[in-house]
Design a protein around this motif. Sequence first.
Motif, PDB file in Angstrom:
ATOM      1  N   PHE A 113       0.836  -1.205   0.000  1.00 41.21           N
ATOM      2  CA  PHE A 113       0.000   0.000   0.000  1.00 41.21           C
ATOM      3  C   PHE A 113       0.868   1.252   0.000  1.00 41.21           C
ATOM      4  O   PHE A 113       0.563   2.231  -0.702  1.00 41.21           O
ATOM      5  CB  PHE A 113      -0.942   0.002   1.210  1.00 41.21           C
ATOM      6  N   ASP A 114       1.944   1.223   0.771  1.00 36.89           N
ATOM      7  CA  ASP A 114       2.827   2.397   0.846  1.00 36.89           C
ATOM      8  C   ASP A 114       3.433   2.729  -0.511  1.00 36.89           C
ATOM      9  O   ASP A 114       3.730   3.885  -0.797  1.00 36.89           O
ATOM     10  CB  ASP A 114       3.950   2.143   1.870  1.00 36.89           C
ATOM     11  N   GLU A 115       3.622   1.701  -1.345  1.00 35.45           N
ATOM     12  CA  GLU A 115       4.205   1.928  -2.663  1.00 35.45           C
ATOM     13  C   GLU A 115       3.147   2.097  -3.751  1.00 35.45           C
ATOM     14  O   GLU A 115       3.450   2.087  -4.942  1.00 35.45           O
ATOM     15  CB  GLU A 115       5.153   0.776  -3.030  1.00 35.45           C
ATOM     16  N   GLY A 116       1.895   2.274  -3.322  1.00 41.29           N
ATOM     17  CA  GLY A 116       0.832   2.537  -4.287  1.00 41.29           C
ATOM     18  C   GLY A 116       0.352   1.322  -5.046  1.00 41.29           C
ATOM     19  O   GLY A 116      -0.245   1.452  -6.128  1.00 41.29           O
ATOM     20  N   VAL A 117       0.594   0.130  -4.486  1.00 40.19           N
ATOM     21  CA  VAL A 117       0.105  -1.108  -5.095  1.00 40.19           C
ATOM     22  C   VAL A 117      -0.798  -1.796  -4.072  1.00 40.19           C
ATOM     23  O   VAL A 117      -0.321  -2.561  -3.233  1.00 40.19           O
ATOM     24  CB  VAL A 117       1.265  -2.051  -5.491  1.00 40.19           C
ATOM     25  N   PRO A 118      -2.108  -1.520  -4.096  1.00 40.39           N
ATOM     26  CA  PRO A 118      -3.008  -2.115  -3.104  1.00 40.39           C
ATOM     27  C   PRO A 118      -2.952  -3.639  -3.117  1.00 40.39           C
ATOM     28  O   PRO A 118      -3.037  -4.261  -4.175  1.00 40.39           O
ATOM     29  CB  PRO A 118      -4.394  -1.618  -3.542  1.00 40.39           C
ATOM     30  N   LEU A 119      -2.782  -4.217  -1.937  1.00 36.40           N
ATOM     31  CA  LEU A 119      -2.721  -5.663  -1.774  1.00 36.40           C
ATOM     32  C   LEU A 119      -3.870  -6.070  -0.849  1.00 36.40           C
ATOM     33  O   LEU A 119      -3.853  -5.757   0.341  1.00 36.40           O
ATOM     34  CB  LEU A 119      -1.374  -6.083  -1.184  1.00 36.40           C
ATOM     35  N   PHE A 120      -4.871  -6.736  -1.405  1.00 35.35           N
ATOM     36  CA  PHE A 120      -6.083  -7.076  -0.668  1.00 35.35           C
ATOM     37  C   PHE A 120      -6.072  -8.549  -0.271  1.00 35.35           C
ATOM     38  O   PHE A 120      -5.944  -9.428  -1.133  1.00 35.35           O
ATOM     39  CB  PHE A 120      -7.326  -6.775  -1.507  1.00 35.35           C
ATOM     40  N   THR A 121      -6.197  -8.809   1.021  1.00 37.21           N
ATOM     41  CA  THR A 121      -6.193 -10.178   1.522  1.00 37.21           C
ATOM     42  C   THR A 121      -7.612 -10.730   1.571  1.00 37.21           C
ATOM     43  O   THR A 121      -8.587  -9.999   1.721  1.00 37.21           O
ATOM     44  CB  THR A 121      -5.581 -10.237   2.923  1.00 37.21           C
ATOM     45  N   GLY A 122      -7.707 -12.045   1.466  1.00 34.24           N
ATOM     46  CA  GLY A 122      -9.000 -12.711   1.554  1.00 34.24           C
ATOM     47  C   GLY A 122      -8.851 -14.024   2.286  1.00 34.24           C
ATOM     48  O   GLY A 122      -7.750 -14.441   2.657  1.00 34.24           O
ATOM     49  N   TYR A 123      -9.986 -14.699   2.465  1.00 26.03           N
ATOM     50  CA  TYR A 123      -9.993 -15.978   3.188  1.00 26.03           C
ATOM     51  C   TYR A 123     -10.980 -16.925   2.510  1.00 26.03           C
ATOM     52  O   TYR A 123     -12.046 -16.507   2.045  1.00 26.03           O
ATOM     53  CB  TYR A 123     -10.405 -15.762   4.647  1.00 26.03           C
ATOM     54  N   HIS A 161     -11.835  -2.033   3.139  1.00 28.57           N
ATOM     55  CA  HIS A 161     -10.545  -2.639   3.446  1.00 28.57           C
ATOM     56  C   HIS A 161     -10.126  -2.298   4.861  1.00 28.57           C
ATOM     57  O   HIS A 161     -10.295  -1.169   5.323  1.00 28.57           O
ATOM     58  CB  HIS A 161      -9.476  -2.141   2.471  1.00 28.57           C
ATOM     59  N   LYS A 162      -9.583  -3.278   5.566  1.00 30.32           N
ATOM     60  CA  LYS A 162      -9.032  -3.039   6.897  1.00 30.32           C
ATOM     61  C   LYS A 162      -7.768  -3.877   7.050  1.00 30.32           C
ATOM     62  O   LYS A 162      -7.799  -5.104   6.976  1.00 30.32           O
ATOM     63  CB  LYS A 162     -10.046  -3.384   7.994  1.00 30.32           C
ATOM     64  N   LEU A 163      -6.648  -3.200   7.264  1.00 32.62           N
ATOM     65  CA  LEU A 163      -5.346  -3.842   7.384  1.00 32.62           C
ATOM     66  C   LEU A 163      -5.349  -4.881   8.508  1.00 32.62           C
ATOM     67  O   LEU A 163      -5.886  -4.647   9.583  1.00 32.62           O
ATOM     68  CB  LEU A 163      -4.272  -2.787   7.675  1.00 32.62           C
ATOM     69  N   GLY A 164      -4.755  -6.029   8.234  1.00 26.23           N
ATOM     70  CA  GLY A 164      -4.636  -7.075   9.243  1.00 26.23           C
ATOM     71  C   GLY A 164      -5.810  -8.037   9.284  1.00 26.23           C
ATOM     72  O   GLY A 164      -5.761  -9.041   9.992  1.00 26.23           O
ATOM     73  N   THR A 165      -6.883  -7.725   8.543  1.00 33.28           N
ATOM     74  CA  THR A 165      -8.034  -8.619   8.471  1.00 33.28           C
ATOM     75  C   THR A 165      -8.069  -9.292   7.103  1.00 33.28           C
ATOM     76  O   THR A 165      -7.289  -8.942   6.209  1.00 33.28           O
ATOM     77  CB  THR A 165      -9.355  -7.865   8.672  1.00 33.28           C
ATOM     78  N   VAL A 166      -8.996 -10.244   6.943  1.00 29.94           N
ATOM     79  CA  VAL A 166      -9.178 -10.884   5.630  1.00 29.94           C
ATOM     80  C   VAL A 166     -10.480 -10.416   4.977  1.00 29.94           C
ATOM     81  O   VAL A 166     -10.987 -11.054   4.063  1.00 29.94           O
ATOM     82  CB  VAL A 166      -9.147 -12.426   5.746  1.00 29.94           C
ATOM     83  N   ASP A 168     -11.173 -23.385  11.134  1.00 33.41           N
ATOM     84  CA  ASP A 168     -10.338 -22.207  11.377  1.00 33.41           C
ATOM     85  C   ASP A 168     -10.884 -21.413  12.548  1.00 33.41           C
ATOM     86  O   ASP A 168     -12.100 -21.387  12.792  1.00 33.41           O
ATOM     87  CB  ASP A 168     -10.291 -21.319  10.128  1.00 33.41           C
ATOM     88  N   LEU A 169     -10.000 -20.744  13.261  1.00 33.26           N
ATOM     89  CA  LEU A 169     -10.382 -19.901  14.388  1.00 33.26           C
ATOM     90  C   LEU A 169     -10.324 -18.443  13.963  1.00 33.26           C
ATOM     91  O   LEU A 169      -9.434 -18.044  13.207  1.00 33.26           O
ATOM     92  CB  LEU A 169      -9.430 -20.129  15.566  1.00 33.26           C
ATOM     93  N   GLY A 170     -11.272 -17.638  14.431  1.00 37.66           N
ATOM     94  CA  GLY A 170     -11.269 -16.253  13.996  1.00 37.66           C
ATOM     95  C   GLY A 170     -12.067 -15.329  14.891  1.00 37.66           C
ATOM     96  O   GLY A 170     -12.685 -15.752  15.877  1.00 37.66           O
ATOM     97  N   GLU A 174     -17.653  -4.116  12.409  1.00 39.23           N
ATOM     98  CA  GLU A 174     -17.936  -3.751  11.018  1.00 39.23           C
ATOM     99  C   GLU A 174     -17.999  -4.958  10.096  1.00 39.23           C
ATOM    100  O   GLU A 174     -18.156  -4.807   8.880  1.00 39.23           O
ATOM    101  CB  GLU A 174     -16.858  -2.780  10.512  1.00 39.23           C
ATOM    102  N   GLY A 175     -17.879  -6.157  10.675  1.00 33.43           N
ATOM    103  CA  GLY A 175     -17.990  -7.362   9.874  1.00 33.43           C
ATOM    104  C   GLY A 175     -16.694  -7.831   9.248  1.00 33.43           C
ATOM    105  O   GLY A 175     -16.706  -8.743   8.410  1.00 33.43           O
ATOM    106  N   PHE A 176     -15.564  -7.253   9.636  1.00 33.90           N
ATOM    107  CA  PHE A 176     -14.271  -7.698   9.106  1.00 33.90           C
ATOM    108  C   PHE A 176     -13.784  -8.906   9.905  1.00 33.90           C
ATOM    109  O   PHE A 176     -13.810  -8.903  11.139  1.00 33.90           O
ATOM    110  CB  PHE A 176     -13.235  -6.578   9.169  1.00 33.90           C
ATOM    111  N   LEU A 177     -13.329  -9.913   9.193  1.00 35.18           N
ATOM    112  CA  LEU A 177     -12.891 -11.164   9.806  1.00 35.18           C
ATOM    113  C   LEU A 177     -11.370 -11.197   9.961  1.00 35.18           C
ATOM    114  O   LEU A 177     -10.636 -10.812   9.043  1.00 35.18           O
ATOM    115  CB  LEU A 177     -13.336 -12.350   8.944  1.00 35.18           C
ATOM    116  N   THR A 178     -10.920 -11.661  11.103  1.00 31.78           N
ATOM    117  CA  THR A 178      -9.494 -11.916  11.343  1.00 31.78           C
ATOM    118  C   THR A 178      -9.330 -13.389  11.674  1.00 31.78           C
ATOM    119  O   THR A 178     -10.019 -13.908  12.559  1.00 31.78           O
ATOM    120  CB  THR A 178      -8.962 -11.068  12.508  1.00 31.78           C
ATOM    121  N   ILE A 179      -8.468 -14.072  10.946  1.00 36.67           N
ATOM    122  CA  ILE A 179      -8.188 -15.486  11.225  1.00 36.67           C
ATOM    123  C   ILE A 179      -7.057 -15.554  12.245  1.00 36.67           C
ATOM    124  O   ILE A 179      -5.987 -14.982  12.044  1.00 36.67           O
ATOM    125  CB  ILE A 179      -7.793 -16.242   9.941  1.00 36.67           C
TER     126      ILE A 179
END
Length: 396
Positions: A165-175, A192-197, A245-247, A252-257
């Motif tokens: 993200f800092d370099e202007g290339v959004p990286l979106f995680t999923g599960y 988007h929320k950093l650290g979540t999936v 999986d545990l999470g 806001e409905g964002f999931l963290t594994i």
Amino acid sequence: MIDDIAFRLIGVTRTPEGFDRGIEFDDLATIAETAGTSGEPRGVMLTEENLASNAIALSEASGGDGDELRLSFLPMEHLYARTCDLYTWIVRGSRLVLADSPKTVFRDAKIVRPTVINGVPYFFQKAIDLAEANGESLRSLLGGEIKRCYCGGAPLSPAVEQRFFDEGVPLFTGYGLTEASPVVTVNTPAAHKLGTVGRALPGVEVRIAEDSEVLVRGPNVMLGYWDDPAATADTLRDGWLHTGDLGELDAEGFLTITGRKKELIVLSTGKNVAPSRVEALLCASPWIEQACVVGDGEKGLRALIVPSRERLRAEVRKRRLWVFSKRGALAHAAIRALYRQEIDERLANAAPQEQVHAFTLIGRGFDRERGEMTAKLSLRRETISQRFAREIAAAR
């Protein structure tokens, strides 16, 4: 490779009749193998609806107008690539290019100039290491036209995600998991929320059980396991897929594994540790290619560390260390001290039970061909623990 389901997806997304042409929505479409990280792979029975609904929902959640060029390098036998690259490409009516091989992705990116790439954590960490070694930006490394990347298959270090993200290339995680066709949640440009999936796909429900297991319900959930009614009954209960999986779900409905039930390490102190989280933190280091954490029944964690060959070689030359073999370099006191410091720094904000008490530097990486990794490059811990038993015992 365009399979039969891909052609059917063209029908459901391009014609009003959809599945009225002799194809039933609940027909069995494919039997896909699970990754088999914690046991023998199982055959997952997926229907036309499972696969079509997942590809369509993923496209809807991703947004945009479909004017994109995807570079695909993940193995098509795994559902991650088939749904997130092949089927989604068809749903969106965009363009797809297959890399020559996983080893040529960065070369191919500069030829093709993709706008979208799906990958696994190892790929994105490797991209950072290579960009630093070459003195170029991540955008340039990935062809210069990249608009967004998606990551799944295993936990990704927030530090890696933030760097993109800092370099202007959004990286979106999923599960996701094979039993869910496979995508359950994803971060997107709109949410988007950093650290979540991310949040659940449209039409998919996610809830957390009392024991913190992630449960999933929706049109993407499998029929069951092929020829294994007992496993099916254990996994599909009251209409919910019990993922293993545990999470955690935030307001806001964002999931963290937070880990996997079968992979939890129980220390002799009684503390539970999710090894995948610790490994993700370690592998965010440019000095570490791969890591596998063990320690069930012990006072503290032990780690098998695969060093970055390039950095290790450069460090030996820089310090003019008297070593005459790879084994000598891995055992050298100065190199071990460097890695001890790096491990401690990467785990500085981790819980006390997540600290690595002992480690061994090993001379080769974990390999899919040797059965030590799955098709999506997840670790097969039991195999690794057996194969590297001597190195684990020698950890200090």
